[in-house]
Design an enzyme around this catalytic site. Structure first.
Site, PDB file in Angstrom:
ATOM      1  N   ARG A  41      56.834  57.920  -4.706  1.00 45.79           N
ATOM      2  CA  ARG A  41      57.933  57.856  -5.661  1.00 45.79           C
ATOM      3  C   ARG A  41      58.861  56.689  -5.394  1.00 45.79           C
ATOM      4  NH1 ARG A  41      63.022  59.411  -5.716  1.00 45.79           N
ATOM      5  NH2 ARG A  41      62.901  60.717  -3.867  1.00 45.79           N
ATOM      6  N   TYR A  49      61.967  45.625 -29.880  1.00 45.55           N
ATOM      7  CA  TYR A  49      60.915  46.634 -29.972  1.00 45.55           C
ATOM      8  C   TYR A  49      61.543  47.945 -30.423  1.00 45.55           C
ATOM      9  CZ  TYR A  49      57.702  50.226 -28.279  1.00 45.55           C
ATOM     10  OH  TYR A  49      56.900  51.322 -28.176  1.00 45.55           O
ATOM     11  N   ASP A  58      62.224  40.411 -22.683  1.00 49.85           N
ATOM     12  CA  ASP A  58      60.970  41.138 -22.857  1.00 49.85           C
ATOM     13  C   ASP A  58      59.913  40.097 -23.210  1.00 49.85           C
ATOM     14  OD1 ASP A  58      58.793  42.581 -23.755  1.00 49.85           O
ATOM     15  OD2 ASP A  58      59.973  44.011 -24.922  1.00 49.85           O
ATOM     16  N   LYS A  93      50.068  46.416 -22.534  1.00 47.27           N
ATOM     17  CA  LYS A  93      49.528  45.464 -23.499  1.00 47.27           C
ATOM     18  C   LYS A  93      48.716  44.361 -22.806  1.00 47.27           C
ATOM     19  CE  LYS A  93      52.178  47.846 -26.409  1.00 47.27           C
ATOM     20  NZ  LYS A  93      53.186  48.530 -25.597  1.00 47.27           N
TER      21      LYS A  93
END
Length: 394
Positions: free
Chosen positions: A59, A113, A185, A210
């Site tokens: 984690r 986005y 981004d 992507k």
């Protein structure tokens, strides 16, 4: 890098194809596998007095598999450090939670986005954040939008789905002069076509789902920048728990090795399809920065080493024509997402931007009949033939 591993050295002037394959690679004992293994374990022995955030724990994003992936991501970005996240949305929301406190203000590009837009529209107020939308193409308007409590500015390299490219060098200069953290981004461009950190941005993030992965088989995100900033992001990520699974990290590292080859092929295909569509009478508009008539062609030509594998267009017949076109294609899958080796086609108003109000979509130019096309690595002539056949049925 874990104890007993030997890092593969790559020359400082290595090109992207070589970096993608070799940067961050490690020869792992005891068997010397060429492919770095998956460390599925969640907990590891720690040294006395070791800092909590530095112990090896899944984690905490610090296991051998995670550090290996982070090294590869940093090398491709030309960054001091990087961290992988469970999704692209985990990347951007963790960045914002790191940079902003209650009472802070953020500047954002006018086209984001859909998930990022939705997050800010629905959650900024209750988190005590304020934000102002700016036009990335109009530097003269930015200073008026800045406030004493402004902390950061967030934009996209190539916007979705109109493929706009803003005045990014000017925005970096504005952010530095104003003491703002600049965040971009870079999902649509990928490090192959644009390296934001070299251009002066402070942080770059991706939906690694992507292009970075490229095979439509995992969900992940990445953040890269200075050691100081990325460490702050990682500590926030550790608290919120947006950790990437070790097996997904293994697949992402594997996908990165072919990034340069895939993206350059997709660049070439997208340009060819954009030119083909522009010459077709049934197509009323094509959005691709590689076309000379695109409003951002000049700035994109200066900034980008490739114009990307994404384009969008509208058909003269409106929504009905778009639906007929999509149903007549045989090679591209009608599906959301992008950046994979297979071509995908979708209507953004019904997928990536469905969370926006109709008024907000119209203001952003995301019309109901807008078709978005993600180029895969199929042969361009086969794609042209398929599109030609579908257009003939419109």
């Amino acid at each position: 890098m874990s104890s007993g591993d030997e890092e593969v050295r790559v020359q400082d002037d290595a090109r992207m194809e070589t970096l993608a394959v070799h940067a961050g690679e490690q020869v792992s004992d005891p068997d010397g596998s060429v492919v770095f293994p998956i460390y599925q374990g969640t907990v590891y022995r720690s040294a006395p007095g070791e800092s909590y955030h530095d112990i090896q724990y899944l984690r905490l994003n610090s296991t051998p598999s995670q550090r290996y992936l982070h090294d590869k991501l940093a090398a491709l970005e030309g960054a001091q450090a990087a961290v992988a996240t469970a999704s692209g949305m985990a990347a951007v929301t963790t960045i914002l939670h790191t940079l902003l406190a209650a009472g802070d203000h953020l500047l954002v590009g006018d086209v984001l986005y859909g998930g990022t837009h939705d997050f800010l529209a629905k959650h900024a107020d209750r988190l005590g954040w304020e934000y102002t939308v700016i036009d990335p193409h109009d530097p003269s308007s930015w200073e008026a939008a800045r406030r004493p409590n402004t902390k950061a500015v967030l934009v996209e390299t190539i916007t979705n789905p109109l493929m706009r490219v803003g005045r990014l060098p000017e925005l970096v200069a504005f952010a530095k002069a104003s003491g703002l953290v600049s965040v971009v981004d870079n999902t649509f461009a990928s490090p192959v076509n644009f390296r934001p950190l070299a251009a002066g941005f402070d942080l770059v993030f991706h939906s690694a789902t992507k292009y970075l992965n490229g095979h439509s088989d995992l969900v992940a995100g990445s953040v890269a920048g200075s050691t100081e900033l990325v460490d702050s992001v990682r500590r926030t990520l550790n608290i919120y728990g947006g950790t990437l699974d070790p097996h997904a990290g293994f697949l992402l590292a594997r996908g990165l090795k072919t990034l340069a080859l895939r993206v350059r092929e997709q660049n070439a295909t997208a340009l060819a399809l954009a030119e083909f569509l522009s010459a077709n009478d049934t197509v009323s508009a094509v959005n691709y920065p590689g076309l000379a008539d695109h409003p951002d062609h000049a700035v994109a030509s200066e900034l980008l080493s490739g114009f990307g594998g994404m384009l969008s267009f509208r058909l003269a017949g409106g929504v009905a024509a778009a639906e007929t076109f999509l149903s007549s294609l045989t090679l591209p899958a009608v599906a959301p997402s992008l950046g994979g080796i297979e071509s995908l086609v979708t209507l953004p108003a019904r997928t990536s931007h469905a969370g926006m109000t109709p008024e907000a979509r119209a203001a952003a130019g995301v019309h109901d009949d807008l078709v978005r096309f993600s180029c895969g690595i199929e042969h361009v002539d086969d794609l042209v033939a398929d599109l030609s056949g579908a257009l003939a049925k419109v």
